[in-house]
Design a protein around this motif. Structure first.
Motif, short mmCIF file in Angstrom:
data_model
loop_
_atom_site.label_atom_id
_atom_site.label_comp_id
_atom_site.label_asym_id
_atom_site.label_seq_id
_atom_site.Cartn_x
_atom_site.Cartn_y
_atom_site.Cartn_z
N ILE A 111 12.40 8.44 2.52
CA ILE A 111 11.14 8.51 2.54
C ILE A 111 11.40 6.81 3.05
O ILE A 111 11.21 5.88 3.53
N PRO A 112 12.25 5.84 1.68
CA PRO A 112 12.60 4.58 2.26
C PRO A 112 13.44 4.08 3.67
O PRO A 112 12.51 3.28 4.23
N ALA A 115 10.58 4.75 5.85
CA ALA A 115 10.09 3.46 6.46
C ALA A 115 10.02 2.42 7.77
O ALA A 115 9.41 1.73 7.41
N MET A 116 11.20 1.69 7.81
CA MET A 116 11.74 0.79 8.43
C MET A 116 11.96 1.76 9.43
O MET A 116 11.94 0.69 10.05
N ALA A 120 4.33 -0.41 9.52
CA ALA A 120 4.28 -0.61 7.88
C ALA A 120 2.92 0.27 8.19
O ALA A 120 2.90 0.70 6.75
N VAL A 144 10.88 3.84 -3.09
CA VAL A 144 10.02 4.01 -2.34
C VAL A 144 9.01 2.67 -2.82
O VAL A 144 8.43 1.93 -3.58
N ASP A 145 9.27 1.32 -2.25
CA ASP A 145 8.65 0.28 -2.27
C ASP A 145 7.09 0.57 -3.00
O ASP A 145 5.98 1.36 -1.78
N THR A 148 4.37 0.97 0.11
CA THR A 148 4.73 1.96 1.24
C THR A 148 3.97 2.26 1.49
O THR A 148 3.51 3.68 0.55
N ASN A 149 3.30 3.02 2.72
CA ASN A 149 2.02 4.00 2.86
C ASN A 149 2.66 5.54 2.77
O ASN A 149 2.94 5.70 4.16
N VAL A 150 2.62 5.92 1.67
CA VAL A 150 2.88 7.29 1.71
C VAL A 150 1.77 8.15 1.51
O VAL A 150 1.34 7.97 0.99
#
Length: 243
Positions: A111-112, A115-116, A120, A144-145, A148-150
């Motif tokens: 996921i990280p 995300a890049m 975002a 995962v920050d 982060t839109n999960v």
């Protein structure tokens, strides 16, 4: 001819070592637990006593036996170590610290990276075996920050999935599981039309990844994409062709 030394191992030539829960279910082609899923040799290690219930409860007493099993896989010469449960990300750091081989315990680790790749503001979808109270902390353990839109969904409300996968019911209707997973993915996209990609956390879901992708038209990632990614990086081949 090259010279070889004897290792403290029973077999040789395994690219990936995979830690298995003490779980009984049908592992069909495409599943992490089915060796025919891979185009390279894998070595399985059952962690006896490590039930799905223990993993869900976050039982830290299980960590020692997971680490011991990982060390055994490393002793057998595997190039990398994975698992068959995305929730084992809670032991990612402990295993990585205990062995020298690269460790990638959960499909959530992708996921990280994903995300890049996207704006975002666009959510990344994630379907897990079950949406537990600790799900958000598992994402944090996967790197995962918090921002982060999960979009996180579980399969626990689907009758056949719940019976076969979560309750280890035995006989599985794979067509029905596929219908349930596709239905969940389509509902996610309907509610989040700007979703960028989908990650399937559960190791039993990769057999349905193509059907999901055909249904939603988005990139779909899972345990197998992660394991293949590592294999490609650790087993580079020379290129040939015409110029």
């Amino acid at each position: 001819m090259p010279k070889y030394r004897v290792r403290d191992a029973d077999t040789y030539g395994h690219a990936i070592g995979i830690l298995l829960l003490d779980y009984r279910g049908p592992f069909i082609p495409g599943d992490v637990g089915n060796a025919s899923t891979y185009r390279y040799p894998v070595l399985y290690k059952l962690v006896e006593g490590l039930t799905f219930e223990k993993v869900l409860s976050g039982d830290q007493d299980a960590e020692e036996m997971i680490v011991d099993a990982a060390r055994e896989l490393e002793r057998f010469g595997v190039r990398g170590i994975s698992s068959d449960c995305g929730f084992l990300v809670q032991h990612q750091q402990a295993v990585a610290k205990a062995v020298k081989a690269p460790v990638f315990m959960s499909s959530l680790l992708q996921i990280p990276y994903l995300a890049m790749m996207f704006d975002a503001e666009r959510p990344i979808g994630c379907i897990t075996a079950t949406r537990s109270p600790s799900s958000n902390s598992l994402l944090e353990m996967a790197g995962v920050d918090a921002g982060t839109n999960v979009v996180l969904r579980g399969m626990e409300n689907y009758e056949h999935f719940k019976w076969v996968i979560l309750e280890e019911g035995g006989e599985m209707d794979s067509d029905q599981i596929e219908r349930e997973v596709v239905a969940e993915a389509k509902d996610m996209v309907a509610k989040h039309p700007d979703m960028s990609a989908l990650v399937l956390e559960c190791s039993l879901l990769p057999p349905y990844a193509k059907a999901v992708q055909d249904a939603i038209g988005l990139p779909v990632f899972d345990f197998i994409t992660m394991i293949d990614y590592f294999y490609q990086g650790s087993h580079r081949k020379a290129y040939s062709g015409y110029y």
